[in-house]
Motif scaffolding. Structure first.
Motif, PDB file in Angstrom:
ATOM      1  N   THR A 254       1.350   6.880  -0.631  1.00  0.00           N
ATOM      2  CA  THR A 254       2.807   7.232  -0.051  1.00  0.00           C
ATOM      3  C   THR A 254       3.523   5.938   0.425  1.00  0.00           C
ATOM      4  N   ARG A 256       7.277   4.042   1.084  1.00  0.00           N
ATOM      5  CA  ARG A 256       8.829   4.034   1.209  1.00  0.00           C
ATOM      6  C   ARG A 256       9.578   2.973   0.580  1.00  0.00           C
ATOM      7  N   THR A 291      11.155   8.203   0.848  1.00  0.00           N
ATOM      8  CA  THR A 291       9.673   8.339   0.877  1.00  0.00           C
ATOM      9  C   THR A 291       9.196   9.000  -0.566  1.00  0.00           C
ATOM     10  N   LEU A 316       2.836   3.523   3.280  1.00  0.00           N
ATOM     11  CA  LEU A 316       2.359   4.115   4.408  1.00  0.00           C
ATOM     12  C   LEU A 316       1.048   4.726   4.383  1.00  0.00           C
TER      13      LEU A 316
END
Length: 364
Positions: A254, A256, A291, A316
């Motif tokens: 994950t 961003r 994201t 993340l």
């Protein structure tokens, strides 16, 4: 050998009248003395070759004469489709056949069309092997290519990559080789396991040719196998490549991204992963960041890929990968802080030295 050379010489002279002995010698990789002897041999065989001296001279055929040696052999016609891949032709052992085929084709064209046909060769060239790697043709490639051309089943022994550092495992298969593919300097053969009709995938397999350690005619295979008319090598390879690329994506990260990072993502991540990642992207926040969930082969691969995006990418999850980036950022900050301090100190010393020099100069 000499007969084939004489045919090539006659075709060269017909397609490019006025070639000198030096040019013919270079094209045929023989001496100029041999060119003279071969020209005499062509004359004795009834082909009216004549030579002219002086400016504009060279070798010509009698006006109005055209050799009838221009019928393409099937193998020569097939190699025309590979004429933009000289390295592939060389690996397959088809360079001579392709050269003769192009000469025959050129000889059949009207003089007004020859230049147009030759211009494409001067303007377009495909260099398949990757950079920074010396391409090497697998030893069994020419033999395997002959099996592909003739639709002959073969028994091959293949060295599977070892798992966890183990030695490669040898596997033998009787297959029907349907086609060869050159991908980034590596040769692959697409084949169908003989008698695999009950398998869900139809028995289709792709093998790296450089991992084939032995090759022999299939036991009891006297006749060519019946090739499936519906088989499309390019479509099969494209579909298989996409499926294979997705099987490698075993980790999800994950991340961003800024607008700049999102724009640069396709330059650092493989296509299949980019497609899946963009499909998961959120709506941009107030700062324009999105994201998304990025598929990757492993955390190591994701670390190397996302590091190229610098501050345009923030990991993340997973926490372990985020920690690695924090440690990398801290190490870089410390490194550049030390370097900056050293440069400042040197700068002060240089300044003092310069001021002392000016004083000395003033005293003089």
């Amino acid at each position: 050998m000499r007969a084939a050379r004489l045919i090539r010489m006659a075709l060269l002279i017909q397609s490019r009248p006025g070639l000198t002995a030096a040019v013919l010698a270079r094209e045929l990789e023989i001496s100029e003395r041999t060119v003279i002897r071969d020209a005499q041999a062509l004359q004795e065989a009834g082909i009216p070759v004549r030579s002219e001296r002086g400016r504009g001279g060279g070798y010509f055929l009698a006006p109005g004469y055209r050799t009838r040696l221009t019928t393409l052999h099937p193998s020569e016609a097939e190699t025309l489709f590979l004429s933009g891949l000289p390295s592939a032709l060389r690996d397959l052992g088809l360079s001579d056949a392709a050269g003769t085929a192009r000469l025959k084709l050129t000889a059949t064209l009207l003089p007004s069309l020859r230049e147009a046909a030759e211009s494409s060769v001067r303007r377009f060239h495909l260099d398949a092997p990757a950079w920074f790697r010396e391409p090497a043709a697998p030893e069994l490639l020419p033999e395997l290519a002959r099996a592909v051309w003739s639709d002959r089943a073969v028994e091959l022994t293949y060295a599977r990559p070892g798992q966890g550092g183990a030695a490669p495992a040898a596997v033998s298969r009787v297959v029907e080789p349907y086609g060869l593919v050159l991908k980034a300097g590596t040769w692959y053969v697409v084949a169908r396991i003989r008698g695999a009709r009950k398998e869900r995938d139809g028995g289709w397999r792709t093998y790296r040719v450089d991992r084939i350690t032995a090759l022999a005619p299939a036991p009891g295979a006297q006749e060519p196998f019946v090739r499936r008319a519906s088989f499309d090598l390019a479509a099969h390879w494209e579909a298989g490549s996409a499926a294979f690329a997705r099987t490698l994506l075993r980790t999800t990260v994950t991340v961003r991204l800024t607008a700049g990072g999102l724009r640069r993502l396709p330059a650092v991540v493989d296509g299949a992963a980019v497609q899946d990642a963009l499909a998961s992207a959120t709506v941009p926040d107030a700062a324009g960041r999105v994201t998304l969930d990025l598929p990757a082969e492993s955390e190591d691969v994701a670390f190397d890929q996302l590091a190229r995006l610098g501050a345009d990418a923030e990991v993340l999850a997973p926490a372990s990968l985020r920690t690695r980036f924090c440690e990398r950022a801290a190490a870089l900050a410390a490194l550049y802080a030390r370097a900056e301090g050293t440069e400042d100190g040197e700068g002060r010393e240089d300044g003092e030295g310069a001021e002392g020099a000016e004083g000395a100069e003033g005293q003089r």
